[in-house]
Design an enzyme around this catalytic site. Structure first.
Site, PDB file in Angstrom:
ATOM      1  N   HIS A  65       6.410  50.062  42.855  1.00 33.78           N
ATOM      2  CA  HIS A  65       5.740  50.706  41.720  1.00 33.78           C
ATOM      3  C   HIS A  65       4.239  50.416  41.811  1.00 33.78           C
ATOM      4  O   HIS A  65       3.837  49.308  42.179  1.00 33.78           O
ATOM      5  CB  HIS A  65       6.310  50.185  40.395  1.00 33.78           C
ATOM      6  CG  HIS A  65       5.893  51.015  39.226  1.00 33.78           C
ATOM      7  ND1 HIS A  65       4.631  50.935  38.693  1.00 33.78           N
ATOM      8  CD2 HIS A  65       6.539  51.964  38.524  1.00 33.78           C
ATOM      9  CE1 HIS A  65       4.532  51.804  37.691  1.00 33.78           C
ATOM     10  NE2 HIS A  65       5.682  52.435  37.565  1.00 33.78           N
TER      11      HIS A  65
ATOM     12  N   GLU B   9       5.045  59.385  42.093  1.00 32.31           N
ATOM     13  CA  GLU B   9       4.344  59.085  40.850  1.00 32.31           C
ATOM     14  C   GLU B   9       2.830  59.057  41.095  1.00 32.31           C
ATOM     15  O   GLU B   9       2.306  58.038  41.580  1.00 32.31           O
ATOM     16  CB  GLU B   9       4.761  57.705  40.323  1.00 32.31           C
ATOM     17  CG  GLU B   9       6.216  57.566  39.989  1.00 32.31           C
ATOM     18  CD  GLU B   9       6.437  56.470  38.954  1.00 32.31           C
ATOM     19  OE1 GLU B   9       6.857  56.797  37.840  1.00 32.31           O
ATOM     20  OE2 GLU B   9       6.149  55.306  39.255  1.00 32.31           O
TER      21      GLU B   9
HETATM   22  P1  PGA Z   1       5.044  56.714  32.139  1.00 28.14           P
HETATM   23  O1  PGA Z   1       5.442  55.647  33.266  1.00 28.14           O
HETATM   24  O2  PGA Z   1       6.233  57.620  31.946  1.00 28.14           O
HETATM   25  O3  PGA Z   1       4.778  55.874  30.901  1.00 28.14           O
HETATM   26  O4  PGA Z   1       3.857  57.446  32.607  1.00 28.14           O
HETATM   27  C1  PGA Z   1       6.093  56.045  34.424  1.00 28.14           C
HETATM   28  C2  PGA Z   1       6.222  54.872  35.334  1.00 28.14           C
HETATM   29  O5  PGA Z   1       5.313  54.064  35.429  1.00 28.14           O
HETATM   30  O6  PGA Z   1       7.247  54.692  35.995  1.00 28.14           O
END
Ligand code: PGA
Length: 235
Positions: free
Chosen positions: A86, A153
């Site tokens: 992450h 992401e």
């Molecule tokens: P968010 O986070 O939905 O609050 O943008 C996603 C993540 O960090 O996995």
């Protein structure tokens, strides 16, 4: 069937996570729900309605490591999935691609499915494909990718309320799937993560390339989370 991952990060107290859990037990869905709570709550959330995930795992097997949790320990708690790489961990804990690669190896030894997060910062956006390719290459080096989930992401989208355009997401997910096909000769599940909420899910669910969602903020509120899941029932 879509995969919906809830990443609690460092949120919720014990009583809050207990009521969250009870709310979720009433869920009826054809989609796969994976909840990743903070470590201390994993053992009390075991259930038959949703799947259990962890947010992290230690990359070494050295048992004398204070404050860390091993893949073996996660397995013994019934954890089936684990987020790795992450951006918050790459950033705040200086996790390297080689650490992430090690985590994936240790998780696979325990039959836990890694959910590998990759993504670019706003500054890196013009070179997005190079950045993603680099992460995929190093994180998945010598890995059997048949049991891997990738979560795309964009870092600039996490927790900001900003999401890429539909065509940007479509192109990027296609790019990731093609890269894996060419380099690992296999199909791969790719999730989208970054500011997914109960409003933008209507648009996001029209993007057929997306196999599921990794949700932080909006998954902490059971009403919002349930709305997202309900909306995904009808595609
Ligand atoms: P968010 O986070 O939905 O609050 O943008 C996603 C993540 O960090 O996995």
């Amino acid at each position: 069937m879509k995969i919906v991952v809830s990443n609690h990060k460092m949120n919720l107290t014990l009583s809050e996570v207990e009521s969250y859990h009870h709310e979720l037990l009433t869920l009826k869905t054809k989609n796969k729900i994976i909840v990743c709570p903070s470590f201390p709550y994993i053992s009390i959330l075991k259930n038959d309605t949703y799947h259990l995930g962890a947010q992290n795992v230690f990359h070494l097997t050295e048992k004398n490591t204070t404050g860390e949790v091993s893949a073996k320990q996660l397995k013994s708690l019934g954890v089936e999935y684990c987020i790795v790489g992450h951006s918050e961990r790459r950033d705040k804990f200086s996790e390297t691609d080689s650490d992430i690669n090690q985590k994936i190896i240790l998780l696979q030894k325990e039959n836990i499915t890694p959910i590998l997060c990759i993504g670019e910062t706003l500054e890196e956006k013009p070179n997005k494909e190079t950045i993603l390719k680099n992460q995929l290459k190093k994180d998945l080096e010598n890995i059997d990718i048949t049991s891997i989930i990738v979560a795309y992401e964009p870092i600039w989208s996490i927790g900001t309320g900003m999401i890429p355009t539909t065509s940007e997401i479509m192109t990027t997910i296609k790019f990731i799937k093609n890269y894996i096909k060419e380099n690992h000769n296999s199909d791969i599940i790719v999730l989208y993560g970054g500011s997914v909420n109960d409003n933008n899910i209507d648009t996001l669910k029209t993007i057929s390339e997306i196999d599921g969602y990794l949700i932080g903020g909006a998954s902490l509120d059971t009403n919002k989370f349930k709305t997202i899941i309900e909306k995904l029932e009808v595609i």
